[in-house]
Write a protein that holds these residues in place. Structure first.
Motif, short mmCIF file in Angstrom:
data_model
loop_
_atom_site.label_atom_id
_atom_site.label_comp_id
_atom_site.label_asym_id
_atom_site.label_seq_id
_atom_site.Cartn_x
_atom_site.Cartn_y
_atom_site.Cartn_z
N ILE A 24 30.12 61.19 90.83
CA ILE A 24 28.76 61.28 91.38
C ILE A 24 28.47 62.75 91.67
CG2 ILE A 24 27.26 60.61 93.29
CD1 ILE A 24 29.09 58.13 93.61
N GLY A 25 27.46 63.28 91.00
CA GLY A 25 27.15 64.69 91.12
C GLY A 25 28.10 65.52 90.28
N CYS A 26 28.11 65.25 88.98
CA CYS A 26 29.08 65.91 88.10
C CYS A 26 28.73 67.37 87.81
CB CYS A 26 29.22 65.14 86.78
SG CYS A 26 27.72 65.11 85.78
N GLY A 27 27.49 67.78 88.11
CA GLY A 27 27.11 69.18 87.93
C GLY A 27 27.28 69.62 86.50
N THR A 28 27.76 70.83 86.31
CA THR A 28 27.90 71.41 84.96
C THR A 28 29.20 71.01 84.29
OG1 THR A 28 28.80 73.43 85.96
CG2 THR A 28 26.44 73.38 85.52
N GLY A 29 29.97 70.13 84.92
CA GLY A 29 31.16 69.61 84.26
C GLY A 29 32.46 70.30 84.60
N LEU A 30 32.52 71.00 85.74
CA LEU A 30 33.74 71.72 86.11
C LEU A 30 34.92 70.76 86.28
CD1 LEU A 30 32.42 74.27 88.77
CD2 LEU A 30 32.99 74.70 86.39
N ILE A 31 34.70 69.66 86.97
CA ILE A 31 35.76 68.66 87.16
C ILE A 31 35.88 67.77 85.94
CG2 ILE A 31 36.52 66.73 88.61
CD1 ILE A 31 36.68 69.41 90.02
N LEU A 32 34.74 67.35 85.46
CA LEU A 32 34.66 66.42 84.33
C LEU A 32 35.45 66.91 83.11
CD1 LEU A 32 31.42 64.77 83.01
CD2 LEU A 32 32.59 66.40 81.55
N SER A 33 35.30 68.18 82.77
CA SER A 33 35.91 68.71 81.54
C SER A 33 37.44 68.70 81.62
CB SER A 33 35.41 70.13 81.28
OG SER A 33 35.71 70.98 82.38
N HIS A 34 38.00 68.69 82.83
CA HIS A 34 39.45 68.68 82.98
C HIS A 34 40.01 67.28 83.20
CE1 HIS A 34 38.44 72.90 83.89
NE2 HIS A 34 39.66 73.19 83.49
N ILE A 35 39.25 66.39 83.81
CA ILE A 35 39.74 65.05 84.13
C ILE A 35 39.49 64.07 82.98
CG2 ILE A 35 39.58 63.13 85.77
CD1 ILE A 35 40.74 65.64 87.01
#
Length: 820
Positions: free
Chosen positions: A334-345
């Motif tokens: 929730i609130g993924c923003g520009t993908g800082l966490i997403l791109s690694h997880i």
């Protein structure tokens, strides 16, 4: 009878002796318990209290508590110490219709109380009477010549009778002034200084303190009259008006107002969505600007400069490692923003959904999916944080809210989001809430900010005022870590909650004032282990003797409380200075003291480092009583077959009303809407000379240890920038006037001079962003945020705007000439 009044206060006398005389049971509250309505309600319920006393100011707080409905044993409440407002009486009977309310009056000089009145709902009086004299007491209302005034005419209340004191110990002059001889009585009378009048039915009505009658510009004013007018406004629950000298003996009226509910008042209900949407739009613009300006993760400090890239990567890596340790497979962020966490997880997961309210940032993530391997299975949804539509129950094993809840408009909104997140997590799954701003460190944070910005000549008092004003103007949501422990009592599906300090070797706003939480949902609860806690400071531990202790004793589990935090050395020392009576009066003198001070605090990373040397797992957390910035450390031997997550829980935590665990980020916006309304409201009821110069919106009215209104603390709560100054220079040009108006609206203050420093008026980086946005809309100019840090006055900034406006106008004229 509940005995809760400090024994230095005369009310405690009857609290102690009435039960002995009447044969009832006396229950003594803990020291300081009279200030905690939640504690009092629990005590009333546990001990079946029937009778207790309140100063009206504390009664005001007491009847706001949602737990009031549990006070079934309560039969009577006795009020004294201050005037009982009629509105408070009516609210009392609304909440406690079956409980008696008695209004007593009496100064300490006359043996506690001298008149009594049994209150009644739907009172025909405009003010709550103080009633009639008790036995063996005489009450006279006299004019300045010691003559009895007619019924209905105000005069000074005088007391005679057996309850009267002999005088003041070793103060013959004051005794002669206050305890006077009179032709009306053989005994002396005590001049109370209270203004009152007899009513036709023989009861007495208290009006005000005589010294509350002041003169401003030749007009005589009763401050109580202004307070009564304010009390008629639907958004005002409580108000106090005082008079102060700002400069050149020019008296100023200051009104202190507490709004009418714990969250957003009914007055704001119509504009609640506007406030929420305005804040969301503001953050959306900030995020969109960051997307277009840079692809590197950035956050700004109170210096106006970005946190270095190396430190930002350190911060991101810590969150990624914590989430990957949960072994997520089906993730909702929730609130993924520009993908800082997403791109690694996401590359480690079978399913990954990301939501965000900003379409711009989601566009960037879509581009990221095309350029980075193993991201094509990501599904993106453009929606707000509380929108869980189309998401099935128990469909994810991990929900992530990283560095996002500080942008939520209230703790109520956070609860709604967590409630929905819990429902979509599978049994045994987790909710990771990262980068939460710590309410316990709210003052420490703003002390850090103001000290950085302060000149050496700034006084201790001025620093304190700037800190208090900055705290009030905070527009991000801060949460007490204890809130997440209290959630277990609210959501039965939550099994375990663990709170962690932020990892990181660098000292910045992200590591020093924030924390992470992991919530485990819906699995069988593990057995908690009994922890042998030791206090770090009482046992004089050091890292070396701690290491030796663990090697020699090899305990299965070992805990340390109140470890001094090396990340907050400066702030801890500064807070001690502000709370002390130390004669050091300026920031410059204090900085010299700081340079000579030696600290015995510990870097949290030093404890985590021990895990590479010893067979122990380590958890570092904020405890239940760590308001001084210290932290708790837990060691578990690796041979013990349990996860640190399951080792302990704090059963001593009592659930409080949710608003106790957070600030109100919408406060500044509320204030900007409420103050003009109050001013207009009073202008329709009172003459111009009775309209306060300054309105201060407070969450609560400060009280003395005895529970009375602390007027000295009220004066300290006013930032000197809110009062007229001799050096004040009003804006003259059109640009200066427009710019000053922007500052007034953003800062929520009365006026701005062209040489006033934006940050000394209470501005900070978020408010600076608002100013830049409004400048863009007003002047059609794009200015960098850093410019406001470099040119923090209206005079300096207006020069830049003037030049850029002229340049734009010239360019437009040139184009028109070319076209012609």
């Amino acid at each position: 009878v509940l005995q809760k009044t400090p024994f230095s206060f005369d009310v405690s006398v009857w609290e102690f002796f009435w039960p002995l005389l009447a044969g009832s049971r006396l229950v003594v509250a803990k020291p300081g318990g009279h200030k905690d309505s939640n504690y009092l309600i629990n005590l009333i319920k546990q001990k079946n209290i029937t009778t207790l006393h309140f100063v009206p100011s504390m009664l005001q707080v007491f009847i706001q508590d949602p737990g009031l409905e549990n006070c079934h044993s309560l039969k009577r409440v006795i009020c004294s110490g201050e005037a009982l407002p009629l509105e408070l009486q009516e609210r009392f009977f609304t909440h406690l219709p079956m409980v008696e309310l008695h209004n007593l009056y009496g100064p300490t000089e006359a043996a506690i109380d001298v008149t009594y009145w049994k209150c009644q709902p739907n009172s025909p009086f405009t003010q709550v009477p103080i009633g009639r004299p008790i036995a063996n007491i005489q009450i006279y209302i006299l004019d300045p010549h010691q003559n009895i005034v007619p019924i209905g005419v105000p005069g000074e209340l005088h007391i005679g009778g057996v309850g009267l004191a002999r005088g003041y110990l070793n103060r013959a002059d004051l005794t002669a002034e206050k305890f006077i001889k009179s032709n009306l009585s053989d005994e002396r009378l005590y001049k109370t200084g209270d203004l009152a009048r007899y009513l036709p039915d023989g009861n007495i009505e208290y009006l005000d303190r005589i010294d509350n009658q002041i003169k401003i510009r030749g007009f005589r004013i009763e401050l109580g009259e202004i307070e009564a007018a304010l009390g008629q406004h639907t958004a005002v629950r409580e108000s106090v008006v005082i008079c102060t000298d700002s400069h050149a003996n020019d008296k100023q009226l200051i009104a202190y107002v507490v709004s009418g509910s714990d969250d957003l008042t009914q007055f704001f209900d119509n504009s609640r969505q506007e406030l929420y949407s305005g804040q969301i739009s503001q953050w959306e613009h900030v995020f969109q600007e960051s997307v277009h300006s840079s692809s590197t993760p950035q956050d700004f400090t109170y210096t106006g400069l970005a946190i270095p890239t190396e430190e930002m990567h350190d911060w991101v890596d810590a969150s990624i490692n914590a989430i990957l340790a949960l072994q997520p497979q089906h993730v909702l962020e929730i609130g993924c923003g520009t993908g800082l966490i997403l791109s690694h997880i996401a590359p480690h997961c079978k399913q990954y959904w990301g939501t965000d309210f900003s379409s711009s940032v989601l566009e960037q993530v879509e581009k990221l999916k095309c350029t980075v391997e193993n991201l094509k299975h990501i599904r993106l949804l453009n929606r707000k944080a509380d929108d869980f539509s189309t998401i099935d129950s128990e469909s994810f094993d991990t929900v992530i809210l990283n560095s996002v809840i500080q942008y939520f408009p209230s703790i109520t909104y956070l609860l709604e989001v967590l409630d929905k997140a819990i429902k979509v997590v599978k049994p045994g799954g987790y909710i990771f809430v990262g980068d939460v701003r710590n309410l316990q460190l709210h003052k420490a944070y703003h002390v850090s900010v103001q000290l950085y910005q302060a000149q050496d000549s700034l006084s201790k008092l001025e620093l304190e005022q700037r800190v208090e004003q900055a705290m009030v103007q905070e527009e991000e949501l801060l949460i007490d870590p204890i809130f997440f422990m209290a959630l277990k009592q609210h959501f039965p599906k939550i099994n375990n909650v663990q709170i962690y300090l932020k990892r990181g070797h660098h000292h910045n706003e992200l590591t020093r004032f924030r924390y992470d939480i992991i919530i485990q949902v819906g699995s069988e609860s593990s057995k908690t282990m009994e922890i042998p806690w030791q206090d770090w400071q009482n046992h004089h531990f050091s890292l070396s003797n701690l290491r030796q202790h663990l090697l020699d004793k090899q305990p299965d589990i070992f805990g340390l409380r109140h470890v001094p935090n090396a990340r907050l050395n400066t702030e801890t020392l500064a807070l001690e200075w502000l709370d002390s009576d130390e004669p050091t009066e300026t920031v410059g003198h204090w900085r010299k003291t700081l340079s000579k001070h030696s600290f015995s605090s510990i870097e949290p990373e030093d404890f985590w480092k021990l895990t590479t040397e010893l067979p122990y797992d380590v958890t570092i957390t904020w405890g239940n009583t760590n308001n001084d910035g210290s932290y708790d450390v837990l060691f578990k031997h690796q041979t013990v077959q349990t996860h640190l997550f399951d080792t302990f829980e704090d059963k001593s935590i009592l659930s409080k009303p949710w608003h106790h665990y957070a600030n109100n980020p919408l406060y500044s916006q509320q204030k900007r809407k409420l103050v003009p309304q109050l001013r207009h409201f009073l202008q329709n009821q009172l003459p111009e000379y009775m309209i306060p110069s300054v309105f201060v919106i407070l969450e609560t009215i400060p009280l003395t240890p005895n529970g009375k209104i602390d007027r000295q603390a009220l004066l300290l709560s006013v930032n000197r920038s809110q009062l007229p100054k001799e050096s004040f220079v009003a804006p003259c040009t059109d640009n200066e006037k427009l710019l000053a108006e922007i500052w007034v609206n953003v800062l929520g203050i009365e006026q701005v001079g062209i040489h006033d420093n934006f940050f000394e008026l209470g501005g900070h980086s978020l408010l600076a962003t608002q100013v830049i946005l409004r400048i863009r809309d007003t002047f059609e100019l794009e200015l960098p945020l850093q410019l406001l840090f470099e040119l923090p006055t209206v005079a300096k900034l207006s020069v830049v705007i003037e030049k850029k406006t002229q340049k734009n106008t010239t360019s437009t004229l040139d184009r028109e000439v070319i076209e012609l």
